[in-house]
Design an enzyme around this catalytic site. Structure first.
Site, PDB file in Angstrom:
ATOM      1  CG  MET A 181     -70.653  -0.337  23.346  1.00 50.75           C
ATOM      2  SD  MET A 181     -71.881   0.825  23.978  1.00 50.75           S
ATOM      3  CE  MET A 181     -71.127   2.405  23.571  1.00 50.75           C
ATOM      4  CG  PHE A 182     -66.218   1.901  25.851  1.00 54.24           C
ATOM      5  CD1 PHE A 182     -66.265   3.163  25.279  1.00 54.24           C
ATOM      6  CD2 PHE A 182     -67.297   1.488  26.626  1.00 54.24           C
ATOM      7  CE1 PHE A 182     -67.354   4.007  25.492  1.00 54.24           C
ATOM      8  CE2 PHE A 182     -68.389   2.315  26.839  1.00 54.24           C
ATOM      9  CZ  PHE A 182     -68.421   3.576  26.274  1.00 54.24           C
ATOM     10  CB  SER A 183     -63.611  -3.978  22.814  1.00 51.57           C
ATOM     11  OG  SER A 183     -64.432  -4.019  21.663  1.00 51.57           O
ATOM     12  CD  GLU A 227     -71.319   1.097  16.052  1.00 52.23           C
ATOM     13  OE1 GLU A 227     -71.867   0.107  16.585  1.00 52.23           O
ATOM     14  OE2 GLU A 227     -70.519   1.834  16.656  1.00 52.23           O
ATOM     15  CD  GLN A 271     -73.678  -3.134  16.561  1.00 52.91           C
ATOM     16  OE1 GLN A 271     -72.682  -3.548  16.004  1.00 52.91           O
ATOM     17  NE2 GLN A 271     -73.758  -1.895  17.031  1.00 52.91           N
ATOM     18  CB  CYS A 291     -63.541  -4.236  33.940  1.00 58.47           C
ATOM     19  SG  CYS A 291     -64.893  -4.011  35.095  1.00 58.47           S
ATOM     20  CB  CYS A 336     -62.268  -4.449  38.721  1.00 61.34           C
ATOM     21  SG  CYS A 336     -62.410  -5.671  37.405  1.00 61.34           S
ATOM     22  CB  CYS A 378     -64.769  -8.156  34.131  1.00 59.28           C
ATOM     23  SG  CYS A 378     -65.066  -7.901  35.882  1.00 59.28           S
ATOM     24  CB  CYS A 412     -67.631  -5.364  37.386  1.00 56.92           C
ATOM     25  SG  CYS A 412     -66.101  -5.400  38.353  1.00 56.92           S
TER      26      CYS A 412
HETATM   27 ZN    ZN Z   1     -64.549  -5.748  36.616  1.00 58.56          ZN
END
Ligand code: ZN
Length: 195
Positions: free
Chosen positions: A30-32, A101, A103, A157, A160, A189, A192
């Site tokens: 998500m959010f890529s 979407e 998937q 991420c 981070c 990532c 995290c």
């Molecule tokens: Zn991270």
């Protein structure tokens, strides 16, 4: 069908040729930016006056049931579809089918995409490769294995700032499909995600 015009001795000649079908997959967490990239490719095709069909699963009603919308609010009109087989019915005479979407569609979506390709259609499908538990999502593994071109996108991420490939669920609930946005999900990532 693709049409070319050439000029020979002051005459315009019109050539038509059968387009070769192909499958392009845009995938990631998500959010890529998957939908943003899907919209970019579809807009480019529309600019060339290629006839497009854009679909998404009916269950995705987060922004607007009749539009595919990226997180940065770019959008294109689309047809909400319940069963993947319906795509075949609506694809007569189109050169390009865009699917968002992916998937969330039933497993038959793989056979549907193969049939579109054999009808000479360019299929551009965007979707999550993994669910929030990092398990393969829906028919995406099958589609990735038969695709002609794949584009894997990463997010940043949320913890981070490093490249992130996983979708982390903040909200309660352990069902695989739970529609959500930034309140419910983060891109993370590996480090995290596992924290
Ligand atoms: Zn991270």
């Amino acid at each position: 069908m693709l049409t070319f015009v050439t000029k020979v001795n002051h005459c315009f000649l019109i050539h038509t040729t059968l387009q070769t079908g192909r499958i392009e997959i845009i995938y990631g967490c998500m959010f890529s930016g998957k939908t943003k990239e899907l919209i970019r490719r579809l807009k480019s095709a529309k600019d060339k006056h290629q006839k497009t069909l854009i679909v998404k699963p009916q269950i995705d009603d987060r922004y607007d049931i009749n539009r595919i919308v990226s997180h940065d609010r770019h959008s294109l009109g689309c047809l909400p579809i319940e069963s993947s087989q319906e795509i075949i019915n609506y694809s007569k005479g189109v050169s390009i089918v865009g699917i968002d979407e992916t998937q969330f569609f039933d497993d038959n979506i793989t056979a549907v995409c193969q049939e579109l390709v054999s009808n000479g259609i360019r299929v551009i499908a965007a979707g999550l490769d993994m669910d929030y538990k990092r398990k393969p999502f829906g028919a995406m593994p099958q589609l990735l294995s038969i695709a002609d071109q794949v584009t894997k996108l990463s997010a940043n991420c949320h913890s981070c700032g490093q490249p992130a490939n996983y979708t982390y669920r903040l909200a309660d609930g352990d069902q695989q499909i739970m529609l959500g946005e930034k309140k419910e999900y983060e891109a993370r990532c590996k480090n995290c995600y596992e924290k």
